[in-house]
Scaffold this motif. Sequence first.
Motif, short mmCIF file in Angstrom:
data_model
loop_
_atom_site.label_atom_id
_atom_site.label_comp_id
_atom_site.label_asym_id
_atom_site.label_seq_id
_atom_site.Cartn_x
_atom_site.Cartn_y
_atom_site.Cartn_z
N LEU A 1 0.83 -1.20 0.00
CA LEU A 1 0.00 0.00 0.00
C LEU A 1 0.86 1.25 0.00
O LEU A 1 0.56 2.23 -0.70
CB LEU A 1 -0.93 0.00 1.22
CG LEU A 1 -1.97 -1.11 1.27
CD1 LEU A 1 -2.73 -1.05 2.59
CD2 LEU A 1 -2.94 -1.00 0.09
N TYR B 1 -6.83 8.03 -2.58
CA TYR B 1 -6.07 6.86 -2.14
C TYR B 1 -5.58 7.04 -0.70
O TYR B 1 -5.55 6.07 0.08
CB TYR B 1 -4.89 6.63 -3.07
CG TYR B 1 -4.07 5.42 -2.68
CD1 TYR B 1 -4.51 4.13 -2.97
CD2 TYR B 1 -2.86 5.57 -2.01
CE1 TYR B 1 -3.78 3.02 -2.60
CE2 TYR B 1 -2.12 4.46 -1.63
CZ TYR B 1 -2.58 3.19 -1.94
OH TYR B 1 -1.85 2.09 -1.56
N ILE C 1 -8.27 6.03 1.61
CA ILE C 1 -8.35 4.56 1.70
C ILE C 1 -7.25 4.03 2.61
O ILE C 1 -7.49 3.19 3.49
CB ILE C 1 -8.23 3.93 0.30
CG1 ILE C 1 -9.44 4.30 -0.55
CG2 ILE C 1 -8.08 2.42 0.40
CD1 ILE C 1 -9.31 3.90 -2.01
N ARG D 1 -10.11 -5.57 2.43
CA ARG D 1 -9.50 -4.38 1.82
C ARG D 1 -10.20 -4.02 0.51
O ARG D 1 -10.45 -2.84 0.23
CB ARG D 1 -8.01 -4.63 1.57
CG ARG D 1 -7.16 -4.61 2.81
CD ARG D 1 -5.69 -4.80 2.46
NE ARG D 1 -4.84 -4.70 3.64
CZ ARG D 1 -3.52 -4.75 3.62
NH1 ARG D 1 -2.88 -4.93 2.47
NH2 ARG D 1 -2.83 -4.66 4.74
N SER E 1 -12.15 -0.60 -0.23
CA SER E 1 -11.53 0.27 -1.24
C SER E 1 -12.38 0.47 -2.49
O SER E 1 -12.40 1.56 -3.07
CB SER E 1 -10.16 -0.28 -1.64
OG SER E 1 -9.33 -0.45 -0.53
N ILE F 1 -12.67 3.86 -4.63
CA ILE F 1 -11.96 3.94 -5.91
C ILE F 1 -12.92 4.33 -7.03
O ILE F 1 -12.61 5.17 -7.87
CB ILE F 1 -11.27 2.59 -6.22
CG1 ILE F 1 -10.12 2.34 -5.24
CG2 ILE F 1 -10.75 2.57 -7.66
CD1 ILE F 1 -9.49 0.98 -5.36
#
Length: 342
Positions: free
Chosen positions: A164, A204, A207, A222, A226, A230
Amino acid sequence: MDPMRLFSFLLVISWSVNIIDASLGDADPNYRRCISQCQETGCIGPKCFPPCTFSSDGELVGRPWYTQEPLYLQWKKWDCQSDCRYHCMLDREKEKELLNIGPVKYHGKWPFKRIYGMQEPASVAFSALNLAMHFHGWVSFFILLYYKLPLKDGKKAYYEYAGLWHFYALLSLNSWFWSAVFHSRDVDLTEKLDYSSAVVLLGYSLILSILRSFNVRDEATRVMVSAPLIAFVVTHAMYLNFYKLDYGWNMIICVAMAVTQLTIWAVWAGFSHHPSRWKLWLVVIAGGLAMLLEIYDFPPYEGLLDAHALWHATTIPLTYIWWSFIRDDAKFRTTKFLNKAK
């Protein structure tokens, strides 16, 4: 999270709501008269500009003259309108300086002096240094993970958030790159690329703040967390690029994402008892104080150094501290995992 880029982006878009090609400078009748004369004749007094070339029937030649030059020279050139605006602005500022009248903004920007074709050279330099600092932080993080800390049998890091942060580094480098390009030359394309890259990094970062603060390690979870964010960020970026660059709506979206992630990090720092939580607090608080430079918007000193450029300068050491926190987190999580395994 990139608090430095975050604060900068929020302030830039908040200015843009009020700046729609209408400032005191471009409302000046003398300035407008100069622009009109320059675009008609290609000259301001004895000074003429090669981009403003005309055919025998008086029409502006469609293809810019500088496209005949090598590519490495083209980037320093501007078109006829830009050159006319720039030199008329300089002339008006010189006239006003003789009358002891301070500088004003033209088309939403202070009167900067170009260096090697760059519109805001100090902001370009500091954006490039921020990019370099992120690259340094990423490389040092990589070396720590794979050469200093213990690795699993498959040569993978024990730190669950390594991937990440690698992706975060790439987005940060991309964002600061386009920031440098945008400050070098503010046109429609560079503006959209700068805004889009900043929006993507901001989304991002949100997140990442959720996944790290809630200690989400399961891949399926995840993805579930996400995917909606996204999809939202990509849709918003496409809206800005292909439908309408709506500054007001963009500001609402970005402020919402920024406030949410800063709140998450702040609460997590308070309750997690992380050994390096003070670095997180330092970055958030110092970044907030540095915003005073943006609020106190003053004309560029010697046409080069303004409040925005100074703000970019303050983010350089904060970026170092931020990556130091990320490295500390990697060491903390790795040590904790190995201690449990004993």
